[in-house]
Design an enzyme around this catalytic site. Structure first.
Site, PDB file in Angstrom:
ATOM      1  N   GLY A 196       0.862  -1.186   0.000  1.00 26.35           N
ATOM      2  CA  GLY A 196       0.000   0.000   0.000  1.00 26.35           C
ATOM      3  C   GLY A 196       0.890   1.225   0.000  1.00 26.35           C
ATOM      4  O   GLY A 196       2.090   1.132  -0.270  1.00 26.35           O
TER       5      GLY A 196
ATOM      6  N   PHE B  16       1.912   2.895   2.467  1.00 25.35           N
ATOM      7  CA  PHE B  16       2.849   2.974   3.586  1.00 25.35           C
ATOM      8  C   PHE B  16       3.567   1.672   3.910  1.00 25.35           C
ATOM      9  O   PHE B  16       4.545   1.689   4.614  1.00 25.35           O
ATOM     10  CB  PHE B  16       2.132   3.470   4.849  1.00 25.35           C
ATOM     11  CG  PHE B  16       1.688   4.883   4.733  1.00 25.35           C
ATOM     12  CD1 PHE B  16       2.518   5.916   5.120  1.00 25.35           C
ATOM     13  CD2 PHE B  16       0.460   5.194   4.195  1.00 25.35           C
ATOM     14  CE1 PHE B  16       2.125   7.235   4.982  1.00 25.35           C
ATOM     15  CE2 PHE B  16       0.050   6.502   4.061  1.00 25.35           C
ATOM     16  CZ  PHE B  16       0.892   7.540   4.453  1.00 25.35           C
TER      17      PHE B  16
ATOM     18  N   VAL C   1       3.581  -5.965   2.452  1.00 30.89           N
ATOM     19  CA  VAL C   1       3.174  -7.102   3.276  1.00 30.89           C
ATOM     20  C   VAL C   1       3.656  -8.384   2.604  1.00 30.89           C
ATOM     21  O   VAL C   1       3.530  -8.543   1.386  1.00 30.89           O
ATOM     22  CB  VAL C   1       1.642  -7.136   3.439  1.00 30.89           C
ATOM     23  CG1 VAL C   1       1.211  -8.294   4.327  1.00 30.89           C
ATOM     24  CG2 VAL C   1       1.141  -5.819   4.037  1.00 30.89           C
TER      25      VAL C   1
ATOM     26  N   ASP D 252     -10.082   4.857   7.357  1.00 31.77           N
ATOM     27  CA  ASP D 252      -9.618   4.479   6.014  1.00 31.77           C
ATOM     28  C   ASP D 252     -10.279   3.167   5.603  1.00 31.77           C
ATOM     29  O   ASP D 252      -9.626   2.266   5.076  1.00 31.77           O
ATOM     30  CB  ASP D 252      -8.083   4.364   5.991  1.00 31.77           C
ATOM     31  CG  ASP D 252      -7.534   4.374   4.565  1.00 31.77           C
ATOM     32  OD1 ASP D 252      -8.309   4.718   3.638  1.00 31.77           O
ATOM     33  OD2 ASP D 252      -6.359   4.039   4.368  1.00 31.77           O
TER      34      ASP D 252
HETATM   35  N1  LIG Z   1      -2.764 -10.004   7.637  1.00 37.24           N
HETATM   36  C1  LIG Z   1      -2.815  -9.973   6.300  1.00 37.24           C
HETATM   37  N2  LIG Z   1      -3.023 -11.105   5.599  1.00 37.24           N
HETATM   38  C2  LIG Z   1      -3.076 -11.074   4.251  1.00 37.24           C
HETATM   39  N3  LIG Z   1      -2.944  -9.965   3.505  1.00 37.24           N
HETATM   40  C3  LIG Z   1      -2.737  -8.805   4.124  1.00 37.24           C
HETATM   41  C4  LIG Z   1      -2.644  -8.743   5.556  1.00 37.24           C
HETATM   42  N4  LIG Z   1      -2.460  -7.444   5.907  1.00 37.24           N
HETATM   43  C5  LIG Z   1      -2.422  -6.735   4.759  1.00 37.24           C
HETATM   44  N5  LIG Z   1      -2.585  -7.540   3.686  1.00 37.24           N
HETATM   45  C6  LIG Z   1      -2.605  -7.111   2.283  1.00 37.24           C
HETATM   46  O1  LIG Z   1      -1.497  -6.265   2.009  1.00 37.24           O
HETATM   47  C7  LIG Z   1      -1.920  -5.095   1.302  1.00 37.24           C
HETATM   48  C8  LIG Z   1      -1.288  -3.848   1.900  1.00 37.24           C
HETATM   49  O2  LIG Z   1      -1.587  -3.766   3.290  1.00 37.24           O
HETATM   50  P1  LIG Z   1      -2.020  -2.435   4.037  1.00 37.24           P
HETATM   51  O3  LIG Z   1      -3.321  -1.988   3.443  1.00 37.24           O
HETATM   52  O4  LIG Z   1      -2.066  -2.667   5.493  1.00 37.24           O
HETATM   53  O5  LIG Z   1      -0.841  -1.436   3.643  1.00 37.24           O
HETATM   54  P2  LIG Z   1      -0.886   0.158   3.615  1.00 37.24           P
HETATM   55  O6  LIG Z   1       0.364   0.659   3.031  1.00 37.24           O
HETATM   56  O7  LIG Z   1      -1.192   0.633   5.000  1.00 37.24           O
HETATM   57  O8  LIG Z   1      -2.116   0.415   2.632  1.00 37.24           O
HETATM   58  P3  LIG Z   1      -2.917   1.749   2.273  1.00 37.24           P
HETATM   59  O9  LIG Z   1      -2.347   2.229   0.984  1.00 37.24           O
HETATM   60  O10 LIG Z   1      -4.318   1.237   2.130  1.00 37.24           O
HETATM   61  O11 LIG Z   1      -2.776   2.701   3.391  1.00 37.24           O
HETATM   62  C9  LIG Z   1      -3.441  -5.036   1.365  1.00 37.24           C
HETATM   63  O12 LIG Z   1      -3.944  -5.042   0.070  1.00 37.24           O
HETATM   64  C10 LIG Z   1      -3.878  -6.284   2.084  1.00 37.24           C
HETATM   65  O13 LIG Z   1      -4.786  -7.014   1.296  1.00 37.24           O
END
Ligand SMILES: Nc1ncnc2c1ncn2[C@@H]1O[C@H](COP(=O)(O)OP(=O)(O)OP(=O)(O)O)[C@@H](O)[C@H]1O
Length: 514
Positions: free
Chosen positions: A118, A120, A123, A234
């Site tokens: 994402g 930030f 994963v 969010d």
């Molecule tokens: N526990 C988990 N198990 C499987 N997939 C996960 C898990 N946590 C996150 N993901 C996947 O990883 C991706 C990125 O995670 P996350 O949304 O937490 O990151 P972010 O950088 O905070 O995103 P955003 O741009 O929405 O702020 C998501 O699309 C989600 O589907």
């Protein structure tokens, strides 16, 4: 007709490349879902426009890949397929090991593959080597580099650290490493199979019973947070994780915030800055009070997003798919008309106020007609149910004070009386612990230096396995850190709103003595 054409025009302004990209949104490959109830959905044979206002089933089939002819030198020099795949896998693995350089934690967790990224975080799926359990590790790179990143990371840790709820992702471990630009923080979570965005767009239309089940699980998780005045801020389908038994969990708490009056201070970067307010929540799910830059926000911002997510599950397309802030505001004005004068008076951005004042104040279609015109999916019958229409309409009240609250949503006849609704979600009385709320309030008050200090305390340099030989003591330790503070606050500690200010004062005294 005007409204339909008007709303259609938002997508017709897309560039050619964007359109080509959108039309061909082939089913994404999720993790294997053997024996999952999701298997009753087969991948679509048609290709859906995932970003459009309307679920357009494209008549265009994907162009066949143009394979180089055997006379083409590029083909002659191309490695054989199996070898090529091996090289590609090798590169992916190297990238994974580069992204997830776990240092001391490399003995505890073995990264397997990248599963998502994402704005930030990145994963990956990993294996906890001692128990051979599959987990998800989210890396927040250079988490201490800016106050925004540090605050985001600390918010996520503070909310997830103590929560035990079936519909909120479980945090198993936290550790940090030293990166080139400050500390990198790693959050180890239960591994989920897929996210709701993938579920919506990768399979056939969801059945109403599954839509209701996802909706109720989302409401259930939110109720737990909202009771403690914590808003997620969010919510969107890609932040809702789903396992193979269709259990849903809310994830990504980087924007979460406690909306208690204590947490809102005069120089709050989110509440009182036009720039920040317009960046809370992803655009198509952003509530009018954020878009219109109104001074008061509350957990109601999540309820608007719930309406968007419910609509998207039914329609298989975003309800308000704006492409930029102005475009999104115009779309809401076209559907709901100009907001009442008392709301316009509160708009703090002159440009936005002018946009609202200049808008035509007539709505050509009723809400039912709007939904019917958007609704080209096979789920049309859901919005023929007037209770479903009234439910979504009440989530889309422009005035946040009139919008359904979480308790009202769970008690709405569409949810409460639906024969297929899972009633066990309706009587949930569990509440988010008081100390989570407090630690969230603290986060909003810290400056950059303090944020880094707290981050280093909350994310130790070793895994809990290393620290406490595999027990969950580290978490209990973190818990103790909070409860010790409360112990020092004296007798009579209880989860009582009216006493909050007094405890707040005592806690700050205790913390400074620490
Ligand atoms: N526990 C988990 N198990 C499987 N997939 C996960 C898990 N946590 C996150 N993901 C996947 O990883 C991706 C990125 O995670 P996350 O949304 O937490 O990151 P972010 O950088 O905070 O995103 P955003 O741009 O929405 O702020 C998501 O699309 C989600 O589907």
């Amino acid at each position: 007709m005007f409204l339909i054409n008007y709303i259609k025009s938002f997508t017709s302004r897309k560039s050619k490349e964007e359109e080509e990209e959108n039309v061909m949104a082939p089913p994404q490959e999720g993790p294997t879902l053997r024996n999952s109830p999701l298997n009753r959905y087969s991948p679509p044979t048609k290709y859906y426009d995932t970003n459009s206002n309307y679920t357009q089933i494209s008549l265009m089939k994907p162009e066949p890949l143009e394979l180089p002819s055997s006379k083409n030198p590029a083909f002659i020099n191309m490695p054989k397929q199996a070898g090529f795949n091996r090289v590609l896998d090798g590169l992916k693995k190297r990238q994974l090991l580069h992204d997830f350089r776990l240092e001391r934690a490399a003995d505890v967790y073995n990264p397997i593959q990248n599963i998502g990224s994402g704005a930030f975080g990145i994963v990956c799926e990993a294996e906890e080597t001692s128990s051979r359990t599959r987990v998800a590790i989210k890396k927040i790179a250079h988490a201490s580099a800016t106050p925004t990143l540090a605050r985001r990371t600390l918010r996520e840790i503070r909310v997830l650290r103590h929560i035990k709820h079936n519909n909120i992702v479980r945090l198993r471990d936290i550790f940090r490493t030293n990166g080139p630009l400050g500390i990198d923080v790693f959050l180890v979570m239960d591994l989920m199979s897929i996210n709701l965005h993938q579920v919506i767009y990768s399979w056939e239309c969801l059945k109403e019973e599954d839509i209701l089940s996802f909706l109720m699980q989302l409401l259930n998780g939110l109720q737990y947070l909202h009771k403690a005045s914590i808003a997620h801020r969010d919510l969107k389908p890609s932040n809702l994780l789903v396992d193979e038994n269709l259990n849903l969990q809310i994830a990504d708490f980087g924007m979460a915030k406690c909306y208690h009056k204590e947490a809102l201070r005069a120089d709050d970067p989110d509440e009182h800055c036009f720039y920040m307010t317009q960046h809370v929540a992803t655009l198509p799910y952003r509530a009018p009070e954020l878009l219109y830059v109104l001074p008061e926000h509350s957990t109601a911002v999540d309820m608007w997003a719930v309406g968007c997510i419910f609509g998207e599950m039914v329609l298989k397309s975003e309800v308000f798919p704006g492409r930029n802030v102005q475009n999104q505001i115009r779309m809401l004005l076209a559907v709901f008309g100009r907001p009442p004068q008392h709301i316009i008076n509160e708009v703090r951005c002159d440009r936005t106020r002018k946009l609202i004042e200049d808008a035509d104040n007539f709505v050509e279609l009723t809400w039912e007609e709007f939904l019917f015109n958007k609704n080209r999916s096979e789920n049309q019958n859901i919005f023929e149910n007037c209770e479903a229409v009234s439910f979504i309409r009440q989530l889309f009240e422009v005035d946040a004070n009139d919008r359904l609250t979480i308790d009202e949503a769970l008690n709405h006849p569409y949810i409460k009386n639906h024969p297929k609704a899972e009633k066990s979600y309706l009587n949930n009385t569990s509440t988010c612990p008081f100390y989570i709320k407090h630690s969230m309030i603290q986060v909003e008050k810290l400056n950059h230096a303090k944020l880094i200090e707290e981050l280093q305390k909350d994310a130790p340099s070793a895994t809990h396995q290393e620290l406490h030989s595999g027990t969950r003591k580290w978490f209990e330790g973190a818990f103790l850190r909070e409860s010790d503070i409360y112990k020092n606050c004296g007798e009579g500690f209880q989860e009582d709103e009216s006493n909050l200010e007094e405890y707040q004062l005592q806690i700050s005294v205790c913390t400074s003595e620490d």
